[in-house]
Design a protein around this motif. Structure first.
Motif, PDB file in Angstrom:
ATOM      1  N   ASN A  56       0.486  -1.221  -0.021  1.00  0.00           N
ATOM      2  CA  ASN A  56      -0.152  -0.158  -0.208  1.00  0.00           C
ATOM      3  C   ASN A  56       0.773   1.417  -0.345  1.00  0.00           C
ATOM      4  OD1 ASN A  56      -3.041   0.947  -0.254  1.00  0.00           O
ATOM      5  ND2 ASN A  56      -2.393   1.007   1.768  1.00  0.00           N
ATOM      6  N   LEU A  57       1.972   0.674  -0.934  1.00  0.00           N
ATOM      7  CA  LEU A  57       3.218   2.590  -1.330  1.00  0.00           C
ATOM      8  C   LEU A  57       2.187   3.690  -2.101  1.00  0.00           C
ATOM      9  CD1 LEU A  57       5.888   0.021  -0.553  1.00  0.00           C
ATOM     10  CD2 LEU A  57       5.563   1.530   0.542  1.00  0.00           C
ATOM     11  N   ARG A  58       2.806   4.642  -1.791  1.00  0.00           N
ATOM     12  CA  ARG A  58       2.786   5.592  -2.206  1.00  0.00           C
ATOM     13  C   ARG A  58       4.235   5.195  -3.560  1.00  0.00           C
ATOM     14  NH1 ARG A  58       2.565  11.832  -0.886  1.00  0.00           N
ATOM     15  NH2 ARG A  58       2.831  11.850  -2.888  1.00  0.00           N
ATOM     16  N   SER A  59       3.773   5.758  -4.655  1.00  0.00           N
ATOM     17  CA  SER A  59       4.846   5.665  -5.710  1.00  0.00           C
ATOM     18  C   SER A  59       6.442   6.132  -5.548  1.00  0.00           C
ATOM     19  CB  SER A  59       4.490   5.681  -7.685  1.00  0.00           C
ATOM     20  OG  SER A  59       4.284   6.659  -7.205  1.00  0.00           O
ATOM     21  N   GLY A  60       7.609   5.913  -5.505  1.00  0.00           N
ATOM     22  CA  GLY A  60       8.520   6.523  -5.204  1.00  0.00           C
ATOM     23  C   GLY A  60       9.851   6.190  -5.646  1.00  0.00           C
TER      24      GLY A  60
END
Length: 242
Positions: free
Chosen positions: A168-172
């Motif tokens: 459930n990460l934001r793209s980075g």
């Protein structure tokens, strides 16, 4: 911030440690009803400073644009990295892209590990001022707002290790020069402690990033941290895109 650099120390000190990716998971037994804190297989709490033994040019400075060495990126990822523009990240408020869970343990930073409660381990970084929460005895959270640190579940393993799974990460960015990971990335980490000759401890963190969009195969790195006596050198600084 002082960061320790010894090019071959890890190989000399820890020759018997096998790559975590090749190890079979074994959950550590715990007493019925025992909390994660009470049944801890190893004490990870305290202040830890990055102990940089490899990839100096990728970790200690921002690599030049187009330097993707050793990252198994796809062609789509290459296009994203080639378009890296730190000024654009700053303008959009995305200067923390290199501080997400898939990359934060590679920073030349200090980390403070504490128990937030009996079943939640907390990891704070001074660089980027990020907070990670490792939830024990918990199922993955329902999909919600994606964040830089995502949602992490944890469990103790034998003989004395912690396994953490994050989604459930934001793209980075895997590296500060725009090498990307997508919001579909899954991060698996193993935290181990090893003694230093003459006293002291080293925290060993193996990070495995799986990303069906931007990686041709899992990206695996191992990072080391030396334990400090106290937080006197703690130096909170905000995220930077450069």
């Amino acid at each position: 911030m002082k960061v320790f650099f010894v090019a071959t120390l890890f190989a000399l000190l820890f020759p018997a440690i096998q790559p975590r990716a090749a190890c079979q998971d074994q959950t550590a037994p715990s007493r019925p009803g025992a909390t994660a804190k009470a049944s801890a297989a190893v004490d990870l709490t305290g202040y830890w400073v990055a102990f940089v033994t490899e990839d100096w040019r990728f970790r200690m400075v921002t690599p030049r644009k187009g330097d993707y060495q050793a990252v198994p990126i796809t062609e789509q990822a290459r296009k994203v990295a080639d378009a890296w523009n730190p000024a654009a990240d700053e303008a959009s408020g995305d200067q923390c892209k290199a501080y997400g869970a898939a990359a934060i343990m590679r920073l030349p930073a200090r980390f403070h590990i504490t128990w937030q409660d009996d079943n939640t381990l907390r990891v704070d970084s001074d660089s980027g001022m990020q907070t990670r929460l490792f939830h024990f005895n918990s199922l993955p959270s329902a999909p919600g707002n994606r964040t830089w640190q995502g949602y992490s579940t944890a469990r103790w393993q034998t003989p004395a290790s912690l396994k953490v799974a994050t989604a459930n990460l934001r793209s980075g960015y895997l590296r500060k020069n725009g090498v990307p990971y997508s919001e579909n990335a899954a991060v698996t980490e193993y935290f181990d402690i090893a003694p230093l000759p003459g006293g002291g401890q080293v925290l060993l963190v193996t990070t495995i990033v799986d990303d069906p969009l931007y990686l041709q195969q899992p990206f695996i790195v191992s990072s080391q941290f030396k334990k400090e006596a106290d937080g006197s050198k703690w130096d909170p600084t905000p995220c930077t895109a450069r």
